[in-house]
Design an enzyme around this catalytic site. Structure first.
Site, PDB file in Angstrom:
ATOM      1  N   ALA A  61       0.837  -1.205   0.000  1.00 62.72           N
ATOM      2  CA  ALA A  61       0.000   0.000   0.000  1.00 62.72           C
ATOM      3  C   ALA A  61       0.868   1.249   0.000  1.00 62.72           C
ATOM      4  O   ALA A  61       1.981   1.251   0.523  1.00 62.72           O
ATOM      5  CB  ALA A  61      -0.901  -0.002   1.228  1.00 62.72           C
ATOM      6  N   PHE A  63       1.933   2.875  -2.761  1.00 65.04           N
ATOM      7  CA  PHE A  63       2.522   3.118  -4.084  1.00 65.04           C
ATOM      8  C   PHE A  63       1.439   3.626  -5.033  1.00 65.04           C
ATOM      9  O   PHE A  63       1.632   4.613  -5.732  1.00 65.04           O
ATOM     10  CB  PHE A  63       3.149   1.832  -4.639  1.00 65.04           C
ATOM     11  CG  PHE A  63       3.930   2.054  -5.904  1.00 65.04           C
ATOM     12  CD1 PHE A  63       5.281   2.347  -5.851  1.00 65.04           C
ATOM     13  CD2 PHE A  63       3.316   1.993  -7.149  1.00 65.04           C
ATOM     14  CE1 PHE A  63       6.010   2.580  -7.015  1.00 65.04           C
ATOM     15  CE2 PHE A  63       4.029   2.227  -8.311  1.00 65.04           C
ATOM     16  CZ  PHE A  63       5.384   2.524  -8.240  1.00 65.04           C
ATOM     17  N   ASP A  64       0.301   2.945  -5.041  1.00 64.35           N
ATOM     18  CA  ASP A  64      -0.818   3.367  -5.892  1.00 64.35           C
ATOM     19  C   ASP A  64      -1.990   3.725  -4.976  1.00 64.35           C
ATOM     20  O   ASP A  64      -2.978   3.017  -4.899  1.00 64.35           O
ATOM     21  CB  ASP A  64      -1.175   2.248  -6.879  1.00 64.35           C
ATOM     22  CG  ASP A  64      -2.206   2.701  -7.909  1.00 64.35           C
ATOM     23  OD1 ASP A  64      -2.520   3.913  -7.950  1.00 64.35           O
ATOM     24  OD2 ASP A  64      -2.709   1.836  -8.661  1.00 64.35           O
ATOM     25  N   LYS A  65      -1.823   4.849  -4.288  1.00 60.48           N
ATOM     26  CA  LYS A  65      -2.803   5.242  -3.262  1.00 60.48           C
ATOM     27  C   LYS A  65      -4.194   5.440  -3.828  1.00 60.48           C
ATOM     28  O   LYS A  65      -5.187   5.221  -3.147  1.00 60.48           O
ATOM     29  CB  LYS A  65      -2.358   6.558  -2.597  1.00 60.48           C
ATOM     30  CG  LYS A  65      -1.329   6.376  -1.484  1.00 60.48           C
ATOM     31  CD  LYS A  65      -1.022   7.704  -0.811  1.00 60.48           C
ATOM     32  CE  LYS A  65       0.051   7.598   0.239  1.00 60.48           C
ATOM     33  NZ  LYS A  65      -0.443   7.213   1.578  1.00 60.48           N
ATOM     34  N   ARG A 111       5.615  11.012   5.705  1.00 60.35           N
ATOM     35  CA  ARG A 111       4.517  11.446   6.578  1.00 60.35           C
ATOM     36  C   ARG A 111       3.395  12.025   5.717  1.00 60.35           C
ATOM     37  O   ARG A 111       2.915  13.135   5.950  1.00 60.35           O
ATOM     38  CB  ARG A 111       5.014  12.471   7.621  1.00 60.35           C
ATOM     39  CG  ARG A 111       5.759  13.679   7.082  1.00 60.35           C
ATOM     40  CD  ARG A 111       5.925  14.771   8.152  1.00 60.35           C
ATOM     41  NE  ARG A 111       6.661  15.915   7.681  1.00 60.35           N
ATOM     42  CZ  ARG A 111       7.982  16.099   7.797  1.00 60.35           C
ATOM     43  NH1 ARG A 111       8.723  15.169   8.372  1.00 60.35           N
ATOM     44  NH2 ARG A 111       8.538  17.202   7.335  1.00 60.35           N
ATOM     45  N   SER A 173      -0.673   3.093  10.243  1.00 59.97           N
ATOM     46  CA  SER A 173       0.057   4.233   9.678  1.00 59.97           C
ATOM     47  C   SER A 173       0.443   5.168  10.818  1.00 59.97           C
ATOM     48  O   SER A 173      -0.402   5.516  11.644  1.00 59.97           O
ATOM     49  CB  SER A 173      -0.809   4.992   8.673  1.00 59.97           C
ATOM     50  OG  SER A 173      -0.822   4.323   7.445  1.00 59.97           O
ATOM     51  N   LYS A 211      -3.546  -4.964   9.052  1.00 62.09           N
ATOM     52  CA  LYS A 211      -2.144  -4.556   8.853  1.00 62.09           C
ATOM     53  C   LYS A 211      -1.624  -3.860  10.101  1.00 62.09           C
ATOM     54  O   LYS A 211      -2.187  -2.860  10.540  1.00 62.09           O
ATOM     55  CB  LYS A 211      -2.030  -3.626   7.644  1.00 62.09           C
ATOM     56  CG  LYS A 211      -0.586  -3.239   7.347  1.00 62.09           C
ATOM     57  CD  LYS A 211      -0.448  -2.576   6.005  1.00 62.09           C
ATOM     58  CE  LYS A 211       0.991  -2.182   5.728  1.00 62.09           C
ATOM     59  NZ  LYS A 211       1.144  -1.477   4.461  1.00 62.09           N
ATOM     60  N   THR A 241       5.279   0.851   8.256  1.00 60.48           N
ATOM     61  CA  THR A 241       6.553   1.558   8.504  1.00 60.48           C
ATOM     62  C   THR A 241       6.780   1.695  10.014  1.00 60.48           C
ATOM     63  O   THR A 241       5.847   1.559  10.806  1.00 60.48           O
ATOM     64  CB  THR A 241       6.516   2.961   7.892  1.00 60.48           C
ATOM     65  OG1 THR A 241       5.397   3.665   8.454  1.00 60.48           O
ATOM     66  CG2 THR A 241       6.368   2.919   6.389  1.00 60.48           C
ATOM     67  N   GLY A 292      11.146  -3.779   4.239  1.00 58.15           N
ATOM     68  CA  GLY A 292      12.582  -3.791   4.014  1.00 58.15           C
ATOM     69  C   GLY A 292      13.096  -4.766   2.983  1.00 58.15           C
ATOM     70  O   GLY A 292      14.300  -5.048   2.947  1.00 58.15           O
TER      71      GLY A 292
HETATM   72  C1  LIG Z   1       5.541   6.719   0.638  1.00 58.82           C
HETATM   73  C2  LIG Z   1       4.840   5.603   1.367  1.00 58.82           C
HETATM   74  C3  LIG Z   1       3.462   5.645   1.531  1.00 58.82           C
HETATM   75  C4  LIG Z   1       2.801   4.621   2.220  1.00 58.82           C
HETATM   76  N1  LIG Z   1       1.431   4.649   2.365  1.00 58.82           N
HETATM   77  C5  LIG Z   1       0.799   3.631   3.015  1.00 58.82           C
HETATM   78  C6  LIG Z   1      -0.614   3.624   3.166  1.00 58.82           C
HETATM   79  O1  LIG Z   1      -1.314   4.505   2.672  1.00 58.82           O
HETATM   80  N2  LIG Z   1      -1.194   2.616   3.880  1.00 58.82           N
HETATM   81  C7  LIG Z   1      -0.431   1.591   4.434  1.00 58.82           C
HETATM   82  O2  LIG Z   1      -0.976   0.686   5.071  1.00 58.82           O
HETATM   83  N3  LIG Z   1       0.891   1.563   4.269  1.00 58.82           N
HETATM   84  C8  LIG Z   1       1.525   2.539   3.575  1.00 58.82           C
HETATM   85  N4  LIG Z   1       2.895   2.509   3.433  1.00 58.82           N
HETATM   86  C9  LIG Z   1       3.648   1.376   4.043  1.00 58.82           C
HETATM   87  C10 LIG Z   1       3.988   0.282   3.037  1.00 58.82           C
HETATM   88  O3  LIG Z   1       2.834  -0.320   2.525  1.00 58.82           O
HETATM   89  C11 LIG Z   1       4.876  -0.785   3.700  1.00 58.82           C
HETATM   90  O4  LIG Z   1       4.127  -1.437   4.707  1.00 58.82           O
HETATM   91  C12 LIG Z   1       6.143  -0.202   4.330  1.00 58.82           C
HETATM   92  O5  LIG Z   1       6.665   0.820   3.516  1.00 58.82           O
HETATM   93  C13 LIG Z   1       7.230  -1.256   4.521  1.00 58.82           C
HETATM   94  O6  LIG Z   1       7.599  -1.851   3.289  1.00 58.82           O
HETATM   95  P1  LIG Z   1       8.884  -1.404   2.430  1.00 58.82           P
HETATM   96  O7  LIG Z   1      10.048  -1.381   3.375  1.00 58.82           O
HETATM   97  O8  LIG Z   1       8.998  -2.440   1.362  1.00 58.82           O
HETATM   98  O9  LIG Z   1       8.578  -0.054   1.875  1.00 58.82           O
HETATM   99  C14 LIG Z   1       3.561   3.532   2.745  1.00 58.82           C
HETATM  100  C15 LIG Z   1       4.945   3.497   2.557  1.00 58.82           C
HETATM  101  C16 LIG Z   1       5.585   4.507   1.882  1.00 58.82           C
HETATM  102  C17 LIG Z   1       7.087   4.431   1.697  1.00 58.82           C
END
Ligand SMILES: Cc1cc2nc3c(=O)[nH]c(=O)nc-3n(C[C@H](O)[C@H](O)[C@H](O)COP(=O)(O)O)c2cc1C
Length: 356
Positions: A61, A63-65, A111, A173, A211, A241, A292
């Site tokens: 989630a 990436f394509d909000k 953020r 989040s 989640k 995150t 990660g």
């Molecule tokens: C820019 C950005 C926006 C994100 N927006 C959301 C979100 O809207 N909802 C959500 O559940 N997670 C969101 N995430 C979290 C990711 O889905 C993922 O759980 C987190 O980044 C850890 O994975 P990664 O290390 O592969 O990025 C976001 C992450 C990033 C970097």
């Protein structure tokens, strides 16, 4: 195509502000035709939550909000895409800048604060996909100014349940004040009960996943898994995150930015929590392992820790879409080495050691 885009575009994208770079990536993807993806090796096929995934690798989630390019992402070879987070009403999120690269750490701090075009618009976009194949999950979260957050989740299920392959209940989040408090057992129980009830009232009855944040304690995790099992949800996603700032971070100035940290420095903690979750769930439902993944072998480790499916976002920023094929090759080679007929044979095989 995206390999090419990755190699050629990285210097261009990295010269831009991260949010502009992301928007350009989305616009570029939008201009591409959504082709049928090439067929995956049948050993990569995964059954979970009553759905059949061609391979276990998904787009996390964020990436394509706004559900702009799910089919283009599926055509790049992902096994599923989780769009969102989507809020009931449109909301702008936090002021810019709100995304920061920690390049030497292969990490990002964001953020955004759940900026969303709102559930009605996303529902229209997903409805326009019609009967296209491909698994598109929807990540749902309440509006920042919601007076009744439980009611927001219910409204989201009602608005989006018909169009979602699965729903991901985002209580993790870090950028919506108080959101992560919803992981606390009593309120979580209420949310899941109401979400399941609302889901049952839809025609499609999509599976419901929860989640969670990587920052929960193991005592919190005991409660969360107990509630999730009691409410018989279909799965969990570990993790979002982190608000932690490991002292190993090299980009120490940027590390001071407020927000959720993702990418390489999140791998160990999120994988440990995944393994701890797997041990507590005792096979009652499958898990998606996120956090990660930046190298092909990381996907294998997530599966060994207990993930039936994996997802990533930040790794794509640093490694490009080529990482997806690399992960498929790494998984296939682990299946061969372990004599497993499919991914299921590898799930959780190292959970006990990775939980430590
Ligand atoms: C820019 C950005 C926006 C994100 N927006 C959301 C979100 O809207 N909802 C959500 O559940 N997670 C969101 N995430 C979290 C990711 O889905 C993922 O759980 C987190 O980044 C850890 O994975 P990664 O290390 O592969 O990025 C976001 C992450 C990033 C970097």
């Amino acid at each position: 195509m995206l390999n090419l885009l990755g190699a050629l575009a990285r210097p261009v994208l990295f010269a831009m502000e991260p949010e502009d770079a992301h928007n350009l990536t989305i616009r570029t993807l939008k201009a591409l035709p959504a082709l049928t993806p090439k067929t995956d090796d049948p050993r990569l096929k995964v059954e979970a939550f009553g759905l059949s995934f061609p391979n276990p690798i998904g787009v996390a989630a964020g990436f394509d909000k706004h559900a702009e390019v799910p089919d283009q992402l599926l055509s790049m070879g992902f096994g599923y895409v989780e769009i969102g987070g989507v809020t009931p009403k449109p909301q702008a999120g936090n002021p810019r800048p709100r995304v920061f690269r920690l390049i030497r750490d292969q990490a990002v701090i964001n953020r955004y604060g759940l900026n969303s075009v709102g559930a009605a618009e996303v529902a229209r976009r997903l409805a326009a996909r019609g009967t296209r194949a491909g698994i598109v999950g929807v990540n749902i979260g309440p509006n920042k100014d919601a007076t009744d957050r439980v009611a927001d989740y219910v409204a989201l299920v009602q608005a989006l349940g018909e169009h979602a392959s699965y729903l991901s209940v985002n209580v993790s989040s870090p950028n919506t004040p108080g959101l992560r408090d919803l992981q606390q057992a009593k309120v979580l129980d209420e949310i899941l009960a109401r979400v399941i009830e609302a889901r049952e009232a839809t025609r499609r009855k999509p599976p419901v996943l929860l989640k969670i944040a990587p920052d929960v304690t193991l005592a919190d995790l005991d409660d969360i898994v107990r509630v999730a099992r009691k409410r018989r949800i279909e799965g969990m996603i570990v993790s979002n995150t982190t608000i932690a700032r490991p002292d190993t971070l090299k980009e120490s100035a940027t590390a001071k930015e407020t927000g959720g940290l993702s990418g390489r420095p999140l791998f160990e903690a999120s994988t440990r929590l995944l393994a701890q979750t797997y041990l507590r769930v005792e096979g009652q439902f499958p898990l998606i392992g996120i956090g990660g993944i930046t190298r092909p072998q990381d996907a294998v480790t997530k599966i060994e820790a207990g993930a039936t499916l994996v997802g990533l976002y930040t790794g794509l920023i640093y490694e490009g879409m080529g990482l997806v094929d690399g992960m498929k090759r790494a998984i296939l080679s682990s299946l061969r080495a372990g004599g497993h007929a499919g991914v299921a044979g590898l799930v959780g095989t190292r959970a006990s050691s990775l939980a430590g």
